[in-house]
Design a protein around this motif. Structure first.
Motif, PDB file in Angstrom:
ATOM      1  N   VAL A  69       0.842  -1.203   0.000  1.00 49.84           N
ATOM      2  CA  VAL A  69       0.000   0.000   0.000  1.00 49.84           C
ATOM      3  C   VAL A  69       0.874   1.249   0.000  1.00 49.84           C
ATOM      4  CG1 VAL A  69      -1.649   1.333   1.362  1.00 49.84           C
ATOM      5  CG2 VAL A  69      -1.955  -1.131   1.100  1.00 49.84           C
ATOM      6  N   ARG A  70       1.940   1.257   0.819  1.00 47.27           N
ATOM      7  CA  ARG A  70       2.831   2.419   0.879  1.00 47.27           C
ATOM      8  C   ARG A  70       3.515   2.659  -0.458  1.00 47.27           C
ATOM      9  NH1 ARG A  70       4.503   0.207   5.840  1.00 47.27           N
ATOM     10  NH2 ARG A  70       6.487  -0.448   4.915  1.00 47.27           N
ATOM     11  N   ARG A  71       3.893   1.588  -1.152  1.00 47.54           N
ATOM     12  CA  ARG A  71       4.632   1.741  -2.410  1.00 47.54           C
ATOM     13  C   ARG A  71       3.753   2.235  -3.547  1.00 47.54           C
ATOM     14  NH1 ARG A  71       8.110  -3.699  -1.151  1.00 47.54           N
ATOM     15  NH2 ARG A  71       9.189  -2.766   0.623  1.00 47.54           N
ATOM     16  N   GLU A  72       2.447   2.041  -3.418  1.00 46.91           N
ATOM     17  CA  GLU A  72       1.536   2.553  -4.448  1.00 46.91           C
ATOM     18  C   GLU A  72       1.526   4.078  -4.471  1.00 46.91           C
ATOM     19  OE1 GLU A  72      -2.179   0.705  -3.598  1.00 46.91           O
ATOM     20  OE2 GLU A  72      -1.619  -1.232  -4.496  1.00 46.91           O
ATOM     21  N   SER A  73       1.842   4.709  -3.338  1.00 48.89           N
ATOM     22  CA  SER A  73       1.876   6.169  -3.286  1.00 48.89           C
ATOM     23  C   SER A  73       3.304   6.705  -3.210  1.00 48.89           C
ATOM     24  CB  SER A  73       1.076   6.666  -2.074  1.00 48.89           C
ATOM     25  OG  SER A  73       1.606   6.132  -0.874  1.00 48.89           O
ATOM     26  N   TYR A  74       4.267   5.851  -3.540  1.00 50.01           N
ATOM     27  CA  TYR A  74       5.677   6.236  -3.461  1.00 50.01           C
ATOM     28  C   TYR A  74       5.994   7.287  -4.519  1.00 50.01           C
ATOM     29  CZ  TYR A  74      10.678   5.513  -2.580  1.00 50.01           C
ATOM     30  OH  TYR A  74      12.001   5.679  -2.243  1.00 50.01           O
ATOM     31  N   ALA A  75       6.842   8.248  -4.183  1.00 49.92           N
ATOM     32  CA  ALA A  75       7.210   9.325  -5.116  1.00 49.92           C
ATOM     33  C   ALA A  75       8.247   8.820  -6.112  1.00 49.92           C
ATOM     34  CB  ALA A  75       7.753  10.523  -4.342  1.00 49.92           C
ATOM     35  N   GLY A  76       7.808   8.526  -7.336  1.00 48.61           N
ATOM     36  CA  GLY A  76       8.721   8.036  -8.372  1.00 48.61           C
ATOM     37  C   GLY A  76       8.952   6.545  -8.270  1.00 48.61           C
ATOM     38  N   PRO A  77       9.890   6.008  -9.066  1.00 50.98           N
ATOM     39  CA  PRO A  77      10.168   4.569  -9.049  1.00 50.98           C
ATOM     40  C   PRO A  77      10.715   4.124  -7.693  1.00 50.98           C
ATOM     41  CG  PRO A  77      11.133   5.625 -10.995  1.00 50.98           C
ATOM     42  CD  PRO A  77      10.687   6.721 -10.085  1.00 50.98           C
ATOM     43  N   TRP A  78      10.351   2.895  -7.317  1.00 49.24           N
ATOM     44  CA  TRP A  78      10.810   2.307  -6.057  1.00 49.24           C
ATOM     45  C   TRP A  78      11.924   1.312  -6.332  1.00 49.24           C
ATOM     46  CZ3 TRP A  78      11.264  -2.705  -4.400  1.00 49.24           C
ATOM     47  CH2 TRP A  78      11.500  -2.893  -3.027  1.00 49.24           C
ATOM     48  N   LEU A  79      13.016   1.423  -5.577  1.00 49.69           N
ATOM     49  CA  LEU A  79      14.081   0.430  -5.600  1.00 49.69           C
ATOM     50  C   LEU A  79      14.327  -0.060  -4.175  1.00 49.69           C
ATOM     51  CD1 LEU A  79      16.678   2.097  -8.020  1.00 49.69           C
ATOM     52  CD2 LEU A  79      15.269   0.072  -8.496  1.00 49.69           C
ATOM     53  N   PRO A  80      14.809  -1.281  -4.019  1.00 49.83           N
ATOM     54  CA  PRO A  80      15.123  -1.775  -2.671  1.00 49.83           C
ATOM     55  C   PRO A  80      16.248  -0.962  -2.038  1.00 49.83           C
ATOM     56  CG  PRO A  80      15.107  -3.553  -4.307  1.00 49.83           C
ATOM     57  CD  PRO A  80      15.097  -2.277  -5.065  1.00 49.83           C
ATOM     58  N   GLU A  81      16.350  -1.052  -0.705  1.00 47.86           N
ATOM     59  CA  GLU A  81      17.485  -0.448  -0.014  1.00 47.86           C
ATOM     60  C   GLU A  81      18.740  -1.255  -0.330  1.00 47.86           C
ATOM     61  OE1 GLU A  81      17.040   0.002   4.204  1.00 47.86           O
ATOM     62  OE2 GLU A  81      14.988   0.725   4.015  1.00 47.86           O
ATOM     63  N   PRO A  82      19.810  -0.596  -0.765  1.00 47.42           N
ATOM     64  CA  PRO A  82      21.043  -1.344  -1.022  1.00 47.42           C
ATOM     65  C   PRO A  82      21.700  -1.803   0.278  1.00 47.42           C
ATOM     66  CG  PRO A  82      21.390   1.017  -1.362  1.00 47.42           C
ATOM     67  CD  PRO A  82      19.924   0.830  -1.096  1.00 47.42           C
ATOM     68  N   VAL A  83      22.450  -2.900   0.185  1.00 49.90           N
ATOM     69  CA  VAL A  83      23.155  -3.466   1.343  1.00 49.90           C
ATOM     70  C   VAL A  83      24.541  -3.911   0.892  1.00 49.90           C
ATOM     71  CG1 VAL A  83      23.171  -5.314   3.065  1.00 49.90           C
ATOM     72  CG2 VAL A  83      20.994  -4.279   2.388  1.00 49.90           C
ATOM     73  N   LEU A  84      25.572  -3.557   1.651  1.00 52.27           N
ATOM     74  CA  LEU A  84      26.917  -4.084   1.403  1.00 52.27           C
ATOM     75  C   LEU A  84      26.936  -5.549   1.835  1.00 52.27           C
ATOM     76  CD1 LEU A  84      29.060  -1.143   2.854  1.00 52.27           C
ATOM     77  CD2 LEU A  84      28.577  -1.604   0.448  1.00 52.27           C
ATOM     78  N   THR A  85      27.385  -6.426   0.941  1.00 54.25           N
ATOM     79  CA  THR A  85      27.248  -7.860   1.225  1.00 54.25           C
ATOM     80  C   THR A  85      28.573  -8.617   1.345  1.00 54.25           C
ATOM     81  OG1 THR A  85      26.881  -8.152  -1.163  1.00 54.25           O
ATOM     82  CG2 THR A  85      24.938  -8.123   0.248  1.00 54.25           C
ATOM     83  N   ALA A  86      29.705  -7.935   1.163  1.00 56.52           N
ATOM     84  CA  ALA A  86      30.985  -8.655   1.192  1.00 56.52           C
ATOM     85  C   ALA A  86      31.273  -9.270   2.556  1.00 56.52           C
ATOM     86  CB  ALA A  86      32.125  -7.721   0.792  1.00 56.52           C
ATOM     87  N   ASP A  87      30.702  -8.684   3.623  1.00 57.28           N
ATOM     88  CA  ASP A  87      30.971  -9.197   4.974  1.00 57.28           C
ATOM     89  C   ASP A  87      29.928 -10.201   5.456  1.00 57.28           C
ATOM     90  OD1 ASP A  87      28.806  -7.578   5.327  1.00 57.28           O
ATOM     91  OD2 ASP A  87      29.633  -6.396   6.987  1.00 57.28           O
ATOM     92  N   GLY A  88      29.051 -10.655   4.547  1.00 51.94           N
ATOM     93  CA  GLY A  88      28.061 -11.665   4.916  1.00 51.94           C
ATOM     94  C   GLY A  88      26.846 -11.122   5.628  1.00 51.94           C
ATOM     95  N   ALA A  89      26.539  -9.831   5.434  1.00 51.86           N
ATOM     96  CA  ALA A  89      25.410  -9.209   6.131  1.00 51.86           C
ATOM     97  C   ALA A  89      24.082  -9.892   5.823  1.00 51.86           C
ATOM     98  CB  ALA A  89      25.323  -7.730   5.768  1.00 51.86           C
ATOM     99  N   LEU A  90      23.965 -10.474   4.620  1.00 51.55           N
ATOM    100  CA  LEU A  90      22.718 -11.145   4.228  1.00 51.55           C
ATOM    101  C   LEU A  90      22.889 -12.657   4.175  1.00 51.55           C
ATOM    102  CD1 LEU A  90      21.438  -8.721   1.425  1.00 51.55           C
ATOM    103  CD2 LEU A  90      20.812  -8.779   3.851  1.00 51.55           C
TER     104      LEU A  90
END
Length: 290
Positions: A69-90
């Motif tokens: 619902v929140r993304r339907e009213s998002y200002a402009g295109p929506w992209l995910p939050e970026p995450v640095l992954t080299a240290d195994g965060a995900l």
């Protein structure tokens, strides 16, 4: 009371699950907090990994409807939050499927799935759970799990093309692309861009960014030329880092993280350009860097 160390031993895997489900590192952290509270109140848990996977998945399902619902009213295109992954965060990104499932491109495609389809797709594709386990996690029948998986693969597969997986080659293309953009080297950019390239910028209503995706080599070339001529372009410093399992460019103006730029590479050409500029979406990467 359940052991804190057991939960901490599962944290990066659970973070990877919640992030894939929600496309937001901040929300994924909130889910893990809620999961820990439930864990701390639980009695004896026979299989902690399975118990925690079930709790985190269902907490994410509860949030997905509100997020949509929140993304339907998002200002402009929506992209995910970026995450640095080299240290195994995900969690581990040892297979093509694991890396692909945290890429910005695939996370955008996952937005077209229903919450249940998304859960089944992630549990099966990224974590390798058999349908029997997925059915138990979601409280559905095994046949229903298979049906949801088939449907999800069909939806995602329509626009998911196999990317180049050679990290060294990908990094060189990212460096060449970014250098050509800053230098205004139109010839180099034209050679790099695929005919059907699409550029998407997420300013979230907080930063100046294109309000719609830009499609096609010529329009994207004009857009990139414009970026190179911006006054702040002369002030930008940058470095390459692993973001969402792929090489990407971190951009600073002064001491402030200004943006994260990633490119989707297919057959040696840039098929997608994604730029996250919204300050609140850069907060997680900024905290990782700090």
């Amino acid at each position: 009371m359940p052991d804190v160390e057991v939960f901490e031993g599962q944290r990066s895997r659970l973070m990877g699950l919640a992030y894939r489900m929600l496309g937001s590192a901040a929300e994924a952290e909130d889910v893990l907090q809620d999961a820990y509270l439930r864990w701390s109140r639980a009695g004896q848990v026979e299989v902690p990994a399975a118990w925690l996977t079930t709790v985190v998945t269902n907490l994410c399902l509860n949030r997905l409807s509100l997020a949509r619902v929140r993304r339907e009213s998002y200002a402009g295109p929506w992209l995910p939050e970026p995450v640095l992954t080299a240290d195994g965060a995900l969690g581990p990104l040892e297979t093509v499927e694991q890396r692909e499932s945290v890429s910005l491109g695939v996370l955008v495609l996952l937005e077209r799935l229903s919450p249940a389809e998304r859960a089944v797709f992630i549990l099966r594709e990224a974590f390798g759970h058999p349908h029997r386990e997925i059915a138990e996690i979601l409280g559905i029948g095994e046949d229903h799990s298979r049906q949801l998986h088939r449907r999800a693969r069909a939806h995602v597969g329509e626009d998911r093309r196999r990317r180049d997986v050679d990290a060294g080659r990908h990094r060189r293309i990212v460096e060449t692309f970014f250098g050509a953009t800053l230098d205004g080297n139109v010839g180099a950019l034209e050679r790099l861009l695929a005919e059907d390239v699409v550029a998407v910028a997420d300013g979230g209503g907080e930063a100046s960014a294109a309000r719609r995706p830009i499609a096609g080599r010529t329009p994207v070339l004009r857009y990139l030329e414009g970026l190179g001529r911006r006054p702040e372009a002369a002030l930008v410093t940058s470095r390459i880092a692993e973001v969402n399992g792929e090489p990407a460019v971190l951009l600073w103006v002064g001491d402030a993280l200004y943006g994260v730029l990633s490119v989707q590479v297919e057959d040696g050409r840039v098929a997608g350009v994604r730029i996250v500029l919204a300050p609140r979406k850069l907060a997680f990467v900024a905290a990782q860097l700090a």
